[in-house]
Design a protein around this motif. Structure first.
Motif, PDB file in Angstrom:
ATOM      1  N   GLN A 142      16.664   3.764  35.799  1.00 56.93           N
ATOM      2  CA  GLN A 142      16.601   2.511  35.483  1.00 56.93           C
ATOM      3  C   GLN A 142      15.155   2.078  35.388  1.00 56.93           C
ATOM      4  O   GLN A 142      14.699   0.858  34.450  1.00 56.93           O
ATOM      5  CB  GLN A 142      17.459   1.701  36.622  1.00 56.93           C
ATOM      6  N   ASP A 143      14.343   2.679  36.250  1.00 55.81           N
ATOM      7  CA  ASP A 143      12.833   2.268  36.113  1.00 55.81           C
ATOM      8  C   ASP A 143      12.110   2.136  34.855  1.00 55.81           C
ATOM      9  O   ASP A 143      11.309   1.524  34.791  1.00 55.81           O
ATOM     10  CB  ASP A 143      12.006   3.090  37.110  1.00 55.81           C
ATOM     11  N   THR A 148      14.498  -4.287  29.317  1.00 52.82           N
ATOM     12  CA  THR A 148      15.782  -4.274  28.578  1.00 52.82           C
ATOM     13  C   THR A 148      16.903  -4.994  29.654  1.00 52.82           C
ATOM     14  O   THR A 148      17.534  -5.826  29.394  1.00 52.82           O
ATOM     15  CB  THR A 148      16.103  -3.043  28.042  1.00 52.82           C
ATOM     16  N   MET A 149      16.877  -4.393  30.924  1.00 57.91           N
ATOM     17  CA  MET A 149      17.750  -4.552  31.766  1.00 57.91           C
ATOM     18  C   MET A 149      17.762  -5.895  32.205  1.00 57.91           C
ATOM     19  O   MET A 149      18.725  -6.535  32.714  1.00 57.91           O
ATOM     20  CB  MET A 149      17.763  -3.602  32.754  1.00 57.91           C
ATOM     21  N   TRP A 156       9.158   1.481  29.364  1.00 55.44           N
ATOM     22  CA  TRP A 156       8.443   2.600  29.035  1.00 55.44           C
ATOM     23  C   TRP A 156       8.953   3.036  27.541  1.00 55.44           C
ATOM     24  O   TRP A 156       9.860   2.771  26.957  1.00 55.44           O
ATOM     25  CB  TRP A 156       8.833   3.792  29.733  1.00 55.44           C
ATOM     26  N   PRO A 157       7.873   3.700  26.828  1.00 54.51           N
ATOM     27  CA  PRO A 157       8.030   3.967  25.500  1.00 54.51           C
ATOM     28  C   PRO A 157       8.803   5.526  25.603  1.00 54.51           C
ATOM     29  O   PRO A 157       9.017   6.211  24.560  1.00 54.51           O
ATOM     30  CB  PRO A 157       6.902   4.372  24.804  1.00 54.51           C
ATOM     31  N   LEU A 158       9.281   5.734  26.605  1.00 55.78           N
ATOM     32  CA  LEU A 158      10.028   7.060  27.131  1.00 55.78           C
ATOM     33  C   LEU A 158      11.150   6.982  28.113  1.00 55.78           C
ATOM     34  O   LEU A 158      11.164   5.785  28.637  1.00 55.78           O
ATOM     35  CB  LEU A 158       9.082   7.886  27.923  1.00 55.78           C
ATOM     36  N   THR A 159      12.212   7.681  28.093  1.00 58.40           N
ATOM     37  CA  THR A 159      13.155   7.537  28.911  1.00 58.40           C
ATOM     38  C   THR A 159      13.124   8.586  29.869  1.00 58.40           C
ATOM     39  O   THR A 159      12.226   9.540  29.890  1.00 58.40           O
ATOM     40  CB  THR A 159      14.744   7.887  28.174  1.00 58.40           C
ATOM     41  N   TYR A 160      13.910   8.542  31.016  1.00 53.02           N
ATOM     42  CA  TYR A 160      13.812   9.512  32.099  1.00 53.02           C
ATOM     43  C   TYR A 160      14.306  10.845  31.355  1.00 53.02           C
ATOM     44  O   TYR A 160      13.804  11.945  31.779  1.00 53.02           O
ATOM     45  CB  TYR A 160      15.234   8.938  33.023  1.00 53.02           C
ATOM     46  N   ALA A 188      20.038   9.201  38.822  1.00 55.96           N
ATOM     47  CA  ALA A 188      19.058  10.338  38.652  1.00 55.96           C
ATOM     48  C   ALA A 188      19.791  11.765  38.468  1.00 55.96           C
ATOM     49  O   ALA A 188      20.752  12.159  39.390  1.00 55.96           O
ATOM     50  CB  ALA A 188      17.977  10.776  39.799  1.00 55.96           C
ATOM     51  N   THR A 189      19.558  12.277  37.358  1.00 53.12           N
ATOM     52  CA  THR A 189      20.339  13.580  37.236  1.00 53.12           C
ATOM     53  C   THR A 189      19.446  14.793  36.822  1.00 53.12           C
ATOM     54  O   THR A 189      18.212  14.646  36.910  1.00 53.12           O
ATOM     55  CB  THR A 189      21.156  13.517  35.732  1.00 53.12           C
ATOM     56  N   PHE A 190      20.021  15.995  37.186  1.00 50.55           N
ATOM     57  CA  PHE A 190      19.145  17.330  37.024  1.00 50.55           C
ATOM     58  C   PHE A 190      19.842  18.118  36.071  1.00 50.55           C
ATOM     59  O   PHE A 190      21.198  17.973  35.845  1.00 50.55           O
ATOM     60  CB  PHE A 190      18.866  17.733  38.379  1.00 50.55           C
ATOM     61  N   ASP A 191      19.206  19.148  35.274  1.00 53.22           N
ATOM     62  CA  ASP A 191      20.075  20.132  34.380  1.00 53.22           C
ATOM     63  C   ASP A 191      20.831  20.852  35.294  1.00 53.22           C
ATOM     64  O   ASP A 191      20.792  21.024  36.278  1.00 53.22           O
ATOM     65  CB  ASP A 191      18.993  20.977  33.706  1.00 53.22           C
TER      66      ASP A 191
END
Ligand SMILES: Cc1cc2nc3c(=O)[nH]c(=O)nc-3n(C[C@H](O)[C@H](O)[C@H](O)COP(=O)(O)OP(=O)(O)OC[C@H]3O[C@@H](n4cnc5c(N)ncnc54)[C@H](O)[C@@H]3O)c2cc1C
Ligand code: SF4
Lengths: 640, 165
Positions: A142-143, A148-149, A156-160, A188-191
Motif C-alpha cells: 500500500q505504501d 492513487t489510493m 512511487w514509480p515502482l511497486t512492491y 506483504a508477500t514473499f516468493d
C-alpha cells in the motif's frame, strides 16, 4: 570492521585525481558501499570519497569507539564518535527550542524551525549504520500507491513487486533475521519458499509480558477491524542461520572477512547497546559491505576527503568532476582542493548531505525540488510501569512490537504507525536508568538497602512504547543552504525548515490513545509526561506532545515519473544530469511506516544494475564515435 | 580527628569500603570485586579533598560505635549525622551513585557556594572500567549495555533479579 590491510591508503589523492574512474561515489555509508561493491563485482573501477577520518578501519579503531562510549558521561547516540569539525554531524542533544524568525545555528544543523528536530546521522567511515538500530521491515504494498489510493503524498514509480527481488538481495547482504510467517501481513508477500537468511530473534520476556495483554485484542478504525499481536521485527543482526535459505544452501552470516570471530561479527549476545554501537559487530554495519568492496582491488577509498562541489558541464548537463577538500588534521581548517573524475558519479552522502552538496554547487534542478519534501518519522514515546518485574534492560534495544496498524483505509484521514516495545526501558524518554538512580538517591533520599530494593522496582518494570508515525512529503519541509552558515572547511551547512504535518499529528493523537489503551490492558501505570519547555513540544487539539526525530531521513531528491514531479527517475538517476545518480533515502517519495534503510539498500541494488548497463551503453557509443578521451590535467586547484 | 587516617592509607580504604557497603547494600567483598575501590576513593579525595572524606568516614565510624548503645538504628543515625549534613550529605550520595554507575556527579550549586568550588567537580565517568563495573546492572539483573554480554536469547527468559531482603 576489518578492511584489507591499508585499504584506505592503497591510493593517494594525487594518484586518484589523475585516474579516470568508471564511477566516483561520494559517501561510504550503506548506500555507497552497496553501489561500490556491486560495481566492483562487475569489474568496474570505483573511487569512494569519504569525508570522515579513518581511525575506525581496524578492530583497534572499533574498540576505540567502544572505550569512548564507556567513558562518555552523556551516552547519547553519537557518544562513541569523535567530534570532527571538518566533517561535522548533528547530535540529538543539539536540538533547542526555536523562536520564530531566529534560526538556531549553534550546532551543525541550522534549524530554521518552526519544529526543532533532534534527528541525527553519523559522518564516520561506514556512515550512519555504524550506530543504527538495524530494524529492517520492508515497506508494505500500500505504501507505494498512497496518491492513487487516498489522494495523499506521491506514488512511487515502482511497486512492491518491482522492488521485491531487490529486497531479497538486501536481506542477504544485511543478514536479516526474521520468519516469513510473521512478516506476511497487510498484503506483504514473499516468493513461494522464501525464507530469511536467519531465523527471527527470540522475543524478549518484556515483549511476552506485553503480548499477554495485547494479543487477540481488536481495535476498529474507519470501520475496519484490526486484530493486534506482538510480533518480532526483522533485524539486521546475527541470529541462527536458516538452513532452508537459498533452496537449502543455507546462509553464512555476512561479515566473514577475517578468520577472527571478534573481528567479523558474532551472533547477537544481547548487549542491549545496538544504538549507538554493537561491541561484537553482531549488528550489520556498512563496513561489512565496504570490506567486501575493497577486497579485489578495484575500489579505491579516500578518507578525509569532503566533496565540496559537483562540477557540471553547462553544455551537456553532464557532471565532469567532483571537487573535494582534503584535510589531514580534523581540528585544523588546512586543506587542499582537488578534482576527482569519472564516467558516472553517485552521491550517497544521505538525504541531508546529498541535497546540501547539490545546492551548495548551485544545482537546484529543473523541478526545483532539490532538498524539498524532507521526511523523517515522527516518534511519540509513551512510558509506564508494569505491575510485574519484566526484566527491562535486557536483549537488543527492541525485539518486538505491534505493527497491525501500518496499513488500512484509515490512512485517508490519519497517519499509520508501528509500535516498538523498547527493551531499554524509559532510556529514550527520561535518561533511565541513570535518571532513576539520581532521583532515588537525591530526591527520594533512599540509601543502602532501601535503595537496593527500589532500583529494580523502579527500573525492571519499565515499559516504553515508541510509536513511529508516518510523515508525508511536504514541499516546505526542506534542506537549503545559506552562505552565512559554513563549517570549518568553508562548506555550507544544511539549513533545515520543518513542520510536523497535521496528517501526522492526527496519527500522533490516535497513537497516544492507543498507548493508553495498551497500558490499561496491562494494568501499567502511565508515567508519560511531555515537557512544554522541550524544543520538540507541540500541541494539537488541546493536548501537548513531544515528537522525537526518527533518524529516517528521506524525500529530498525524490524519485518520480518525470523531471517536473521529481529529481531522479526510478533508477535514482538525475533527470538533469545523465551521468549522476543521487542514491539513498532522499529518493524515496514516501516512507510509510518502515524504517527506511532496507528499502534504500534495495533501491541501490537496482541502481547498481542500471549504472553497469549505462557504463556499457556509453562505452559502446564511444567505440562507435572515436573522440578524444584525453583526461583533462588540472588536479590541484587551490591550496589553503 | 583526621590525623591517623591520613597516615594509614589501607585503613582509609577499609573505612571507605565499609561506608560504601552501607551506602549500596553490596558487601565489601562484592565492592572489592569491582576493582574500583581505590579509584573511587581517589576521585572523592581529588574533588572534595581528603579532609572532607575523612570527616565523613569519622562520622560513619562514630555512628557505628554509637548504634550499640543507641535506640536508633544505623540508617537512622546515618540520616541524622551524614545524609542531612549540608557538607557530607551530597558527598555521601555521590559515593553511592559512583558505585552504581561509575559516574561522579557534579556537586550541587548549594554545596559549592557553601564550601567552595572544587577543581574537577563536573559530571564524568571515573574510568572505562568504572562504567562496566557499575553495580546498578547486577542490582537489576542486567548487564551494562555494551559490555558483559549475557548471551544469545538470554533476554527471552524471565529476569533473575537478586532478591534483596
Ligand atoms: C540512532 C539511529 C538509529 C537508526 N535505526 C535504524 C533502523 O533501525 N532501521 C533503519 O532502517 N534505519 C535506521 N536508521 C537510519 C539509517 O542509519 C540510515 O538510513 C542509513 O544509515 C543511511 O545510509 P546512507 O548510506 O544513505 O547514509 P549514511 O549512512 O549517512 O552515509 C553517508 C556517508 O557519506 C559521508 N559523507 C557525507 N557528506 C559527505 C561529503 N560531503 N563528502 C564525502 N563524504 C560525505 C558520511 O560521512 C557517511 O559516511 C537509524 C539512524 C540512527 C541515527
Ligand atoms: S544486542 Fe548487543 S550483541 Fe546484539 S546487536 Fe545489539 S549491541 Fe550487538
Amino acid at each position: 570492521m576489518i578492511f584489507p590491510r591499508d585499504a584506505t591508503r592503497r591510493t593517494d589523492h594525487k594518484a586518484a585525481s589523475e585516474t579516470f574512474y568508471d564511477v566516483v561515489v561520494v559517501g561510504s555509508g550503506i548506500s555507497g558501499a552497496i553501489i561500490a561493491e556491486q560495481l566492483s563485482q562487475a569489474g568496474k573501477r570505483v573511487l569512494v570519497l569519504e569525508a570522515a577520518a579513518d581511525e575506525d578501519r581496524s578492530l583497534k579503531g572499533y574498540e576505540g569507539f567502544l572505550s569512548r562510549f564507556y567513558a562518555a558521561a552523556s551516552k547519547d547516540n553519537q557518544s562513541p564518535y569523535p567530534h570532527n569539525p571538518n566533517a561535522p554531524m548533528p547530535r540529538s542533544t543539539d536540538a533547542r527550542r526555536i523562536w520564530p524568525g531566529q534560526p538556531d545555528s549553534s550546532a551543525y544543523l541550522v534549524q530554521n524551525g518552526p519544529f526543532s528536530s533532534d534527528t541525527t546521522y553519523t559522518r564516520v567511515l561506514g556512515g550512519t549504520t555504524m550506530h543504527w538500530e538495524a530494524k529492517t521491515p520492508r515497506m508494505l504494498p500500500q505504501d507505494f500507491h498512497l496518491r492513487t489510493m487516498f489522494g495523499l503524498g506521491q506514488d512511487w514509480p515502482l511497486t512492491y513487486d518491482d522492488l521485491s527481488p531487490y529486497y531479497v538481495q538486501a536481506e542477504r547482504e544485511l543478514g536479516v533475521s526474521a520468519d516469513v510467517e510473521h512478516q506476511s501481513y497487510l498484503g506483504a508477500t514473499f516468493d513461494p519458499g522464501y525464507v530469511f537468511p536467519m531465523h527471527e530473534l527470540p522475543l524478549s520476556y518484556l515483549d511476552k509480558v506485553v503480548a499477554k495483554g495485547v494479543d487477540g485484542t481488536f481495535v476498529e478504525l474507519d470501520g475496519e477491524q484490526f486484530e493486534l499481536s506482538v510480533r518480532a521485527f526483522p533485524q539486521a543482526r546475527n541470529g541462527v542461520p536458516n538452513a532452508a535459505y537459498d533452496n537449502g544452501k543455507g546462509y553464512v552470516p555476512v561479515g566473514a572477512v577475517n578468520t577472527h570471530q571478534v573481528e567479523e561479527g558474532e551472533r547477537c549476545q544481547g548487549n542491549n547497546n545496538c544504538v549507538p554501537l554493537c561491541p561484537v559487530q553482531a549488528k550489520y554495519h556498512a563496513g561489512k559491505t565496504l570490506a567486501k568492496a575493497l577486497q579485489d582491488g578495484r575500489v579505491d577509498l579516500l578518507t578525509r576527503t569532503v566533496a565540496s562541489k559537483v562540477l557540471v558541464d553547462p553544455a551537456t548537463g553532464r557532471v565532469d568532476g567532483i571537487e573535494v577538500k582534503v584535510y589531514q588534521d580534523p581540528e585544523s581548517p588546512q586543506h587542499t582542493t582537488m578534482i576527482m573524475r569519472g564516467q558516472i558519479f553517485v552521491l550517497a552522502a544521505n538525504a541531508i548531505e546529498n541535497p546540501r552538496l547539490m545546492l551548495a554547487s548551485g544545482l537546484s534542478g529543473s523541478s526545483g525540488l532539490m532538498g524539498r519534501n524532507l521526511m523523517d518519522h515522527a516518534y511519540l514515546l509513551s512510558w509506564a510501569l508494569l505491575p510485574e518485574m519484566a526484566g527491562t534492560f535486557r536483549g537488543t534495544n527492541c525485539t518486538g512490537g505491534i505493527v497491525d496498524l501500518r496499513a488500512g483505509s484509515f490512512r485517508r484521514q490519519q497517519a499509520a504507525f508501528a509500535v516498538d516495545i523498547h527493551n531499554d526501558g524509559w532510556g529514550w524518554a527520561t535518561g533511565a536508568p541513570y535518571s532513576d538512580l539520581v532521583d532515588l538517591v537525591d530526591q527520594q533520599n533512599l540509601f543502602g538497602a532501601e535503595l537496593r530494593r527500589a532500583l529494580p522496582d523502579r527500573i525492571s518494570r519499565q515499559l516504553l512504547l515508541a510509536l513511529m508515525i508516518d510523515v508525508l512529503p511536504n514541499e516546505s519541509n526542506r534542506v537549503t543552504v545559506d552562505p552565512a552558515y559554513t563549517d570549518q572547511l568553508g562548506n555550507m551547512r544544511p539549513v533545515i525548515s520543518y513542520t510536523v504535518p497535521e496528517y501526522t499529528m492526527r496519527g500522533v493523537a490516535y497513537a497516544r490513545q492507543f498507548a493508553r489503551q495498551v497500558f490499561q490492558r496491562l494494568g501499567a501505570a502511565d508515567h508519560t509526561a511531555y515537557d512544554p519547555t522541550d524544543g520538540a513540544y507541540l500541541t494539537y487539539e488541546g493536548e501537548g506532545y513531544v515528537i522525537r526525530g526518527g533518524n529516517h531521513l528521506a524525500g529530498t531528491h525524490m524519485m518520480g515519473t518525470n523531471s517536473r514531479n521529481s529529481v531522479v527517475d526510478a533508477q535514482q538517476r538525475s533527470w538533469d544530469h545523465p551521468n549522476l545518480y543521487l542514491v539513498g533515502g532522499g529518493s524515496m517519495p514516501t516512507i510509510g511506516t518502515s524504517n527506511v534503510t532496507l528499502t534504500m539498500a534495495a533501491l541501490c541494488y537496482r541502481s547498481a544494475e542500471r549504472i553497469i548497463a549505462q557504463l556499457q551503453d556509453e562505452l559502446s557509443a564511444r567505440l562507435q564515435t572515436p573522440a578524444p578521451t584525453e583526461l583533462p590535467m588540472p588536479t590541484v586547484v587551490a591550496a589553503s | 580527628m583526621t590525623g591517623p587516617r591520613q597516615l594509614d592509607g589501607s585503613r582509609r580504604l577499609e573505612d571507605f569500603l565499609a561506608f560504601s557497603a552501607e551506602a549500596t547494600a553490596f558487601t565489601v567483598f562484592e565492592l572489592r570485586g569491582t576493582g574500583q575501590s581505590q579509584a573511587y576513593l581517589n576521585t572523592c579525595d581529588g574533588i572534595v579533598g581528603t579532609e572532607v572524606t575523612d570527616c565523613l568516614l569519622d562520622r560513619y565510624d562514630a555512628a557505628r560505635s554509637a548504634v550499640v548503645a543507641s535506640e536508633s538504628t544505623l540508617p537512622e543515625l546515618l540520616r541524622r549525622d551524614i545524609l542531612s549534613d549540608p557538607q557530607l550529605g551530597p558527598v555521601a550520595r555521590n559515593i553511592a551513585k559512583m558505585w552504581f554507575v561509575g559516574v561522579w556527579y557534579e556537586l550541587p550549586r548549594a554545596w559549592t557556594e557553601a564550601f567552595g568550588a572544587r577543581e574537577g567537580n563536573a559530571t564524568f565517568v571515573v574510568s572505562t572500567q568504572s562504567y562496566t563495573e557499575g553495580l546498578l546492572w547486577p542490582a537489576i539483573g542486567a548487564n551494562p549495555p555494551g559490555a558483559k554480554a549475557p548471551g544469545f536469547g538470554s533476554w527471552a527468559h524471565p529476569p533473575r533479579i537478586p532478591v534483596f531482603p
